[in-house]
Design a protein around this motif. Structure first.
Motif, PDB file in Angstrom:
ATOM      1  N   MET A 190      32.515  22.727  28.866  1.00  0.00           N
ATOM      2  CA  MET A 190      33.193  22.339  27.528  1.00  0.00           C
ATOM      3  C   MET A 190      34.751  22.396  28.125  1.00  0.00           C
ATOM      4  N   ARG A 191      35.134  23.471  28.988  1.00  0.00           N
ATOM      5  CA  ARG A 191      36.343  23.711  29.108  1.00  0.00           C
ATOM      6  C   ARG A 191      36.830  22.404  30.425  1.00  0.00           C
ATOM      7  N   ALA A 192      35.725  22.333  31.317  1.00  0.00           N
ATOM      8  CA  ALA A 192      35.992  21.187  32.041  1.00  0.00           C
ATOM      9  C   ALA A 192      36.286  19.792  31.236  1.00  0.00           C
ATOM     10  N   ALA A 193      35.810  19.603  30.204  1.00  0.00           N
ATOM     11  CA  ALA A 193      36.052  18.174  29.399  1.00  0.00           C
ATOM     12  C   ALA A 193      37.199  18.328  29.051  1.00  0.00           C
ATOM     13  N   CYS A 194      37.741  19.516  28.443  1.00  0.00           N
ATOM     14  CA  CYS A 194      39.027  19.424  27.975  1.00  0.00           C
ATOM     15  C   CYS A 194      40.270  19.281  29.177  1.00  0.00           C
ATOM     16  N   ARG A 195      39.851  19.540  30.354  1.00  0.00           N
ATOM     17  CA  ARG A 195      40.860  19.555  31.125  1.00  0.00           C
ATOM     18  C   ARG A 195      40.904  18.005  31.622  1.00  0.00           C
ATOM     19  N   ARG A 196      39.804  17.308  31.588  1.00  0.00           N
ATOM     20  CA  ARG A 196      39.614  15.793  32.221  1.00  0.00           C
ATOM     21  C   ARG A 196      40.096  14.924  31.035  1.00  0.00           C
ATOM     22  N   GLY A 249      42.703  15.877  29.209  1.00  0.00           N
ATOM     23  CA  GLY A 249      43.928  16.209  28.872  1.00  0.00           C
ATOM     24  C   GLY A 249      44.469  17.085  27.573  1.00  0.00           C
ATOM     25  N   HIS A 250      43.687  17.776  27.166  1.00  0.00           N
ATOM     26  CA  HIS A 250      43.559  18.790  26.024  1.00  0.00           C
ATOM     27  C   HIS A 250      44.019  19.916  26.455  1.00  0.00           C
ATOM     28  N   ALA A 251      44.745  20.712  25.742  1.00  0.00           N
ATOM     29  CA  ALA A 251      45.073  22.284  26.127  1.00  0.00           C
ATOM     30  C   ALA A 251      43.790  23.139  25.934  1.00  0.00           C
ATOM     31  N   CYS A 252      43.516  23.807  27.035  1.00  0.00           N
ATOM     32  CA  CYS A 252      42.506  24.715  27.108  1.00  0.00           C
ATOM     33  C   CYS A 252      42.664  26.193  26.723  1.00  0.00           C
ATOM     34  N   GLY A 253      41.728  26.975  26.039  1.00  0.00           N
ATOM     35  CA  GLY A 253      42.082  28.227  25.828  1.00  0.00           C
ATOM     36  C   GLY A 253      40.945  28.533  24.733  1.00  0.00           C
ATOM     37  N   PHE A 254      41.054  29.944  24.513  1.00  0.00           N
ATOM     38  CA  PHE A 254      40.223  30.610  23.403  1.00  0.00           C
ATOM     39  C   PHE A 254      40.421  30.281  22.092  1.00  0.00           C
ATOM     40  N   LEU A 258      40.676  31.273  18.046  1.00  0.00           N
ATOM     41  CA  LEU A 258      41.007  32.523  17.470  1.00  0.00           C
ATOM     42  C   LEU A 258      39.664  33.357  16.909  1.00  0.00           C
ATOM     43  N   LEU A 259      38.660  32.520  16.658  1.00  0.00           N
ATOM     44  CA  LEU A 259      37.465  33.287  16.713  1.00  0.00           C
ATOM     45  C   LEU A 259      36.884  33.811  17.550  1.00  0.00           C
ATOM     46  N   GLU A 260      36.756  33.282  18.659  1.00  0.00           N
ATOM     47  CA  GLU A 260      36.467  33.656  19.957  1.00  0.00           C
ATOM     48  C   GLU A 260      37.209  35.119  20.190  1.00  0.00           C
ATOM     49  N   VAL A 261      38.386  35.077  20.247  1.00  0.00           N
ATOM     50  CA  VAL A 261      39.302  36.147  20.396  1.00  0.00           C
ATOM     51  C   VAL A 261      38.858  37.440  19.457  1.00  0.00           C
ATOM     52  N   LEU A 262      38.934  37.204  18.077  1.00  0.00           N
ATOM     53  CA  LEU A 262      38.395  38.019  17.232  1.00  0.00           C
ATOM     54  C   LEU A 262      37.027  38.785  17.507  1.00  0.00           C
ATOM     55  N   VAL A 263      36.178  37.948  18.026  1.00  0.00           N
ATOM     56  CA  VAL A 263      34.740  38.429  18.376  1.00  0.00           C
ATOM     57  C   VAL A 263      34.818  39.347  19.588  1.00  0.00           C
ATOM     58  N   ALA A 264      35.842  38.771  20.492  1.00  0.00           N
ATOM     59  CA  ALA A 264      35.775  39.786  21.733  1.00  0.00           C
ATOM     60  C   ALA A 264      36.349  41.173  21.376  1.00  0.00           C
ATOM     61  N   LEU A 265      37.616  41.203  20.630  1.00  0.00           N
ATOM     62  CA  LEU A 265      38.037  42.353  20.291  1.00  0.00           C
ATOM     63  C   LEU A 265      37.256  43.162  19.313  1.00  0.00           C
TER      64      LEU A 265
END
Length: 129
Positions: free
Chosen positions: A1-7, A9-14, A16-23
């Protein structure tokens, strides 16, 4: 999915939900680790107190043997300094079927209202017997 956002031209990152789950997972893991460390420290402290209490009881039993006195049945209490602490001991003397032996039960505490740190049972032989 991240490779698709790079191709595309979208901004990639986590998200907010992924960050909250990790924390949340990190906070739970750290909480469990801190509790385990505290439990371990309390266990070590308890083991140290029981070990020192046992040494006090064993030393007191040897003192009774070295005194060479024949104790009457009953209870004797006192305190002493050992390893930089004050220890309270109580010795119960009981007759045995053998008239030349007395059973001694020693209980040692580190404070008056505290639990028994060590309990030791031994025997004293009649001097010259």
């Amino acid at each position: 999915m991240r490779a698709a956002c790079r191709r595309e031209g979208h901004a990639c990152g986590f998200t907010l939900l992924e960050v909250l789950v990790a924390l949340t997972i990190l906070a739970l893991a750290l909480g469990a680790l801190i509790k385990t460390g505290g439990d371990h420290a309390a266990l070590i402290d308890g083991l140290g107190e029981r070990t020192q209490g046992y040494l006090v009881a064993e030393n007191q039993l040897q003192r009774f043997r070295l005194e060479g006195l024949w104790p009457e049945a009953g209870v004797r209490k006192d305190s002493l300094e050992h390893a930089g602490r004050r220890w309270l001991w109580q010795a119960s003397f009981e007759t045995t079927p053998d008239p030349d032996l007395v059973r001694v039960t020693l209980e040692v505490k580190s404070r008056e209202d505290g639990p028994v740190a060590a309990r030791l049972t031994g025997f004293l032989a009649r001097p010259g017997g």
